[in-house]
Enzyme design. Sequence first.
Site, PDB file in Angstrom:
ATOM      1  CG  ASP A 158       2.446  -9.267  12.870  1.00  0.00           C
ATOM      2  OD1 ASP A 158       3.147 -10.129  13.409  1.00  0.00           O
ATOM      3  OD2 ASP A 158       2.670  -8.038  13.333  1.00  0.00           O
TER       4      ASP A 158
ATOM      5  CE1 TYR B 137      17.908  -6.017  19.061  1.00  0.00           C
ATOM      6  CE2 TYR B 137      16.771  -5.936  20.811  1.00  0.00           C
ATOM      7  CZ  TYR B 137      16.907  -6.041  19.587  1.00  0.00           C
ATOM      8  OH  TYR B 137      15.768  -6.135  18.731  1.00  0.00           O
TER       9      TYR B 137
ATOM     10  CD  GLN C 137      -1.116   0.124   3.564  1.00  0.00           C
ATOM     11  OE1 GLN C 137      -2.208   0.113   3.742  1.00  0.00           O
ATOM     12  NE2 GLN C 137      -0.741   0.034   4.923  1.00  0.00           N
TER      13      GLN C 137
ATOM     14  NE  ARG D 288      11.473  -3.431  14.087  1.00  0.00           N
ATOM     15  CZ  ARG D 288      10.206  -4.359  14.082  1.00  0.00           C
ATOM     16  NH1 ARG D 288       9.550  -4.188  13.107  1.00  0.00           N
ATOM     17  NH2 ARG D 288      10.004  -5.141  15.009  1.00  0.00           N
TER      18      ARG D 288
HETATM   19  C1  LIG Z   1       8.147  -3.374  20.176  1.00  0.00           C
HETATM   20  C2  LIG Z   1       8.297  -4.559  19.270  1.00  0.00           C
HETATM   21  C3  LIG Z   1       9.410  -5.243  19.033  1.00  0.00           C
HETATM   22  C4  LIG Z   1       9.391  -6.424  18.481  1.00  0.00           C
HETATM   23  N1  LIG Z   1      10.590  -7.114  18.306  1.00  0.00           N
HETATM   24  C5  LIG Z   1      10.516  -8.285  17.491  1.00  0.00           C
HETATM   25  C6  LIG Z   1      11.847  -8.973  17.305  1.00  0.00           C
HETATM   26  O1  LIG Z   1      12.941  -8.758  18.125  1.00  0.00           O
HETATM   27  N2  LIG Z   1      11.777 -10.176  16.678  1.00  0.00           N
HETATM   28  C7  LIG Z   1      10.809 -10.447  16.016  1.00  0.00           C
HETATM   29  O2  LIG Z   1      10.894 -11.609  15.357  1.00  0.00           O
HETATM   30  N3  LIG Z   1       9.466  -9.742  15.675  1.00  0.00           N
HETATM   31  C8  LIG Z   1       9.554  -8.683  16.827  1.00  0.00           C
HETATM   32  N4  LIG Z   1       8.369  -7.820  16.670  1.00  0.00           N
HETATM   33  C9  LIG Z   1       7.246  -8.362  15.867  1.00  0.00           C
HETATM   34  C10 LIG Z   1       7.441  -7.952  14.208  1.00  0.00           C
HETATM   35  O3  LIG Z   1       7.466  -6.420  14.337  1.00  0.00           O
HETATM   36  C11 LIG Z   1       6.338  -8.224  13.351  1.00  0.00           C
HETATM   37  O4  LIG Z   1       5.381  -9.752  13.749  1.00  0.00           O
HETATM   38  C12 LIG Z   1       6.443  -8.014  11.989  1.00  0.00           C
HETATM   39  O5  LIG Z   1       6.660  -6.808  11.707  1.00  0.00           O
HETATM   40  C13 LIG Z   1       5.217  -8.717  11.112  1.00  0.00           C
HETATM   41  O6  LIG Z   1       5.731  -8.643   9.908  1.00  0.00           O
HETATM   42  P1  LIG Z   1       4.507  -8.779   8.549  1.00  0.00           P
HETATM   43  O7  LIG Z   1       5.191  -8.498   7.487  1.00  0.00           O
HETATM   44  O8  LIG Z   1       3.969 -10.042   8.947  1.00  0.00           O
HETATM   45  O9  LIG Z   1       3.677  -7.525   9.002  1.00  0.00           O
HETATM   46  P2  LIG Z   1       3.949  -6.013   8.668  1.00  0.00           P
HETATM   47  O10 LIG Z   1       5.264  -5.895   9.226  1.00  0.00           O
HETATM   48  O11 LIG Z   1       2.836  -5.389   9.316  1.00  0.00           O
HETATM   49  O12 LIG Z   1       3.791  -5.732   7.304  1.00  0.00           O
HETATM   50  C14 LIG Z   1       2.504  -5.524   6.578  1.00  0.00           C
HETATM   51  C15 LIG Z   1       2.679  -4.938   5.402  1.00  0.00           C
HETATM   52  O13 LIG Z   1       1.566  -4.892   4.589  1.00  0.00           O
HETATM   53  C16 LIG Z   1       1.083  -3.712   4.242  1.00  0.00           C
HETATM   54  N5  LIG Z   1      -0.238  -3.605   4.012  1.00  0.00           N
HETATM   55  C17 LIG Z   1      -1.041  -3.324   5.178  1.00  0.00           C
HETATM   56  N6  LIG Z   1      -2.511  -3.567   4.606  1.00  0.00           N
HETATM   57  C18 LIG Z   1      -2.331  -3.636   3.348  1.00  0.00           C
HETATM   58  C19 LIG Z   1      -3.005  -3.524   2.180  1.00  0.00           C
HETATM   59  N7  LIG Z   1      -4.450  -3.280   2.407  1.00  0.00           N
HETATM   60  N8  LIG Z   1      -2.919  -3.700   0.793  1.00  0.00           N
HETATM   61  C20 LIG Z   1      -1.653  -3.298   0.625  1.00  0.00           C
HETATM   62  N9  LIG Z   1      -0.417  -3.494   1.678  1.00  0.00           N
HETATM   63  C21 LIG Z   1      -1.052  -3.607   2.951  1.00  0.00           C
HETATM   64  C22 LIG Z   1       1.865  -2.713   5.184  1.00  0.00           C
HETATM   65  O14 LIG Z   1       1.845  -1.348   4.624  1.00  0.00           O
HETATM   66  C23 LIG Z   1       2.892  -3.384   5.768  1.00  0.00           C
HETATM   67  O15 LIG Z   1       4.150  -2.924   4.681  1.00  0.00           O
HETATM   68  C24 LIG Z   1       8.246  -6.812  17.466  1.00  0.00           C
HETATM   69  C25 LIG Z   1       7.108  -6.145  17.700  1.00  0.00           C
HETATM   70  C26 LIG Z   1       7.019  -4.758  18.388  1.00  0.00           C
HETATM   71  C27 LIG Z   1       5.866  -4.190  18.512  1.00  0.00           C
END
Ligand SMILES: Cc1cc2nc3c(=O)[nH]c(=O)nc-3n(C[C@H](O)[C@H](O)[C@H](O)COP(=O)(O)OP(=O)(O)OC[C@H]3O[C@@H](n4cnc5c(N)ncnc54)[C@H](O)[C@@H]3O)c2cc1C
Length: 406
Positions: A292, A212, A37, A107
Amino acid sequence: MANQATRIAVIGGGMGGLTAAIALTRIAGVQVTVFEQASKLGEVGAGVTVAPNAARVLDKLGVYEKIKALGAVPDGHGVYLDSMGNMVTDAAWEDSAKQYQNVGMYRPDLINALAGEVDPETIRLGHRLKSVEALESGVRVEFDNGVHEDFDAVVGADGIHSVVRKAVDQHLEPVYSGYIVYRGVIDASRLPEGWPMISQVWMGNNRHFMCYPLQQRNLFNFVAGIPSDRPLNGPWSGPAETSELAAEFAGDGWDPKLQHFIEQIDKTFWWGLFDHEPLTNWSRGAITLLGDAAHTMLPHQGQGVNQAIEDSMALATFLAEADDVSDIPEAFRRYTAVRMQRTAILQNGSRRSGAMFDAQYEFADLKKRDADIRVGRDFRRSAVFDYDAEKVAEKALNRFRRISVV
Ligand SMILES: Cc1cc2nc3c(=O)[nH]c(=O)nc-3n(C[C@H](O)[C@H](O)[C@H](O)COP(=O)(O)OP(=O)(O)OC[C@H]3O[C@@H](n4cnc5c(N)ncnc54)[C@H](O)[C@@H]3O)c2cc1C
């Protein structure tokens, strides 16, 4: 996959979606298009740990060495400390074979490294998914900008507010943990000489602070978990005052070394911590979920991204077995069966770890909390870090093959 003309849409260009694109292309041999997006790929300026279970997958995908070189491998095991800095126990930081360690990543570096492995022609930015429709054969995706296109299958890697999730009939409400975190990075040169190049977690009553190293040790990541009843029906994150953060760890009850670290912070932002109950299904026909979108978890085991990376390997392994597009729904069902179990354990485990760090619930007795943390360390190494997502998927495939022969 036998049919290399198979076209798959991955919705979301986060760390999960990009790893899925790499795995599906390299392992399953299908054609992938990523729809994101945002107008450019990016991530918040904070840290994330690539754990051994994900490092193993990235190595098989041929991207681990490149990623590791951008990150920071700590000098040794991490430590859990009490609020005054006394050692509670050491923390698992590598797998049992000592092959892979936790790597601290900035990140934006991780997302750029993953994006660099995906053909830029196959990434469509500025495409916000509006709807997903199952067709008699294949799936139609439609975007806010009016574009629509048909694919053989769709993978929803669109995060906690997933639109694709609705198409697999899963409706959920994110659950607020009662905690926010303050997050950010500081320049490592601001820390006193000899500051340990490891992960450290200070655990006090009802709050904790973790730090870290990242980016070849030039940066340090910090995450501070604090209880908060601020209404979170608006935004879930925003800029915060460093003085608010410092006040949470002020006074005689906290380690002066930690207070010194906090004094070096000149920029931070807060983040509400949400997760959701494990879903009851991830796939419907030729539509499935990953990362996620499928299993948002609290960050207390540092496994959200790592599980998305495991998902990507499992999905590609099951899909590689499909001979024809008509086999995709079965491949997605098998993927779901294997991954739902694994990630539900980690969703629940992450809640439990948070409760331990912050001495809530039955851990209100700090001595018991410390004993539980010691037990958890060995479990984490064997059950979380030693997990081989590809091997588990292959073993499951063998079982499924035997069942279909019978
Ligand atoms: C404080 C904190 C610390 C963390 N530390 C860790 C760690 O040390 N190790 C670890 O493994 N995890 C960690 N996490 C968890 C990790 O950040 C998430 O699990 C991870 O970012 C999920 O990745 P994802 O690609 O599934 O989702 P997201 O990162 O949420 O990516 C989703 C993507 O989809 C896009 N999108 C959303 N809706 C649409 C749509 N309708 N159409 C098109 N595109 C869309 C978004 O723009 C985004 O780019 C942490 C989280 C937090 C809050």
